[in-house]
Design an enzyme around this catalytic site. Structure first.
Site, short mmCIF file in Angstrom:
data_model
loop_
_atom_site.label_atom_id
_atom_site.label_comp_id
_atom_site.label_asym_id
_atom_site.label_seq_id
_atom_site.Cartn_x
_atom_site.Cartn_y
_atom_site.Cartn_z
N SER A 92 0.94 -1.08 -0.19
CA SER A 92 0.31 -0.18 0.09
C SER A 92 1.18 1.22 -0.33
CB SER A 92 -1.01 -0.28 1.06
OG SER A 92 -1.54 -0.79 1.38
N GLN A 93 0.22 2.13 -0.65
CA GLN A 93 0.90 4.02 -0.45
C GLN A 93 1.40 3.91 1.28
OE1 GLN A 93 -1.57 6.25 -2.59
NE2 GLN A 93 -0.09 7.65 -1.83
#
Length: 369
Positions: A92-93
């Site tokens: 994920s970011q």
């Protein structure tokens, strides 16, 4: 020729810059989590990723090494696993990871179950903060959990990594003070509610926003949504599950006018309502030079599809008039004053799960698996 030591030193410098970026924009405020992001090497958890064309970008490939190193230490998500050509797992970011970890509100000694092991990076951050013995991470495929276990070890952490259906949690180590779900849910699995300790909560992307859900009884729970969006891959429960629905044939009908502008499809608050009221949608966009939508295609798992053109007309095909559903929810959205996720809540009992607007007895939408 660079050595492993050289790589680690270069990665540490880039990691420090990433952490400072997260601090500067306000996504990372807790000193304990800042220490975790500074110490845990993301590059060891993501030795490669796939770009938007499906090309593998790897640290051990001289042609892509610099691109890999820069991307791994950028504030961006990375597709790290593909199944039959479709992205099925990612890292994920970092900004959303920091937001979620801080929203967990953990304290020393708490036990955490993570649903969605991915690369192992998030579990490494949790283990750094809480200790290996207090963290369990689960994913559906040994193709994901095997490498995650090895990569966690490379970071110096050894939480329990298990292969299984995340919807059933991992009762062997329950109860958990926190359950962190890093994949999108359409409904909250009852098993996760049952595995919460008293006073604990689930933090999960429900639709396109994060919900903090507290257990209120053996089979009941309630929660509220946090501001902002949260876009994750769906929970996978078996082989082939969680892959994007292939786009049906485009409509050939004559277009009709619509009062939903192209700009609305980029409005996170409207899109959150759609993720609850008309779930399972897949989108494609036409963008102008400023990367603003001028048109879009949207389709659903039942084969319904709509095509919004730059001239403001729309065509539809399939078993239902999909864009008409979106228009109805747009009217709801405008009529309610364009609410953000923070104005919604969720109520869960043995028979139903319902998202409500403003008050538990207000306008609502029943969730379906």
């Amino acid at each position: 020729m660079s050595t492993e030591t050289d790589l680690d030193q270069e990665a540490a410098q880039l990691r420090a810059k990433l952490v400072q970026t997260l601090v500067d924009v306000g996504d990372l405020t807790d000193p304990a989590w800042r220490d975790a992001f500074e110490k845990v090497p993301r590059h060891k958890c993501a030795p490669y990723f796939y770009d938007h064309t499906g090309r593998k970008i790897a640290g051990d490939d001289p042609e892509t090494r610099e691109q890999w190193l820069t991307a791994v230490h950028g504030n961006r998500p990375l597709v790290t696993h593909r199944t039959d050509g479709s992205a099925t797992s990612s890292s994920s970011q970092p900004s959303i990871m920091a937001t979620m970890l801080e929203a967990l509100r953990v304290a020393d000694g708490m036990r955490v179950l993570e649903v969605g092991a991915g690369t192992g990076y998030n579990a490494a951050l949790l283990a750094h903060r809480l200790g290996d013995d207090n963290v369990v991470t689960i994913d559906v495929s040994p193709d994901i959990t095997g490498p995650a276990r090895e990569r966690l070890a490379a970071t110096g952490h050894h939480p329990l990594v298990v292969t299984g259906d995340g919807a059933f949690g991992w009762p062997d180590k329950a109860p958990y003070d926190r359950i962190l779900v890093t994949c999108q849910l359409s409904t909250v699995p009852p098993a996760l509610v049952r595995q919460l300790a008293e006073g604990g909560f689930i933090l999960a992307p429900l639709g396109n926003a994060l919900a903090r859900i507290r257990r209120t009884g053996e089979r009941t729970a309630e929660g509220a949504f946090l501001p902002g969006g949260a876009f994750f891959m769906p929970l996978r429960r078996g082989a082939g599950d969680g892959q994007p629905t292939r786009r049906p044939a485009l409509p050939e009908a004559v277009g009709r006018p619509t009062h939903v502008p192209a700009a609305a499809v980029a409005n996170n608050d409207y899109r959150f309502l759609l993720s609850i009221a008309v779930p399972g949608l897949t989108w494609q966009y036409d963008l102008d030079d400023e990367r603003k939508p001028t048109g879009a295609r949207v389709w659903a798992p039942d084969g319904s599809i709509a095509d919004l053109k730059a001239d403001g007309t729309v065509t539809e095909a399939g078993p239902r008039n999909l864009w008409s559903c979106l228009e109805a929810e747009y009217d709801t959205f405008l009529g309610a004053g364009e609410p953000g996720p923070e104005r919604y809540g969720v109520a869960i009992n043995e028979d139903a799960q319902r998202v409500w607007l403003d008050t538990p007895d207000g306008q609502g939408w029943n969730l379906t698996p």
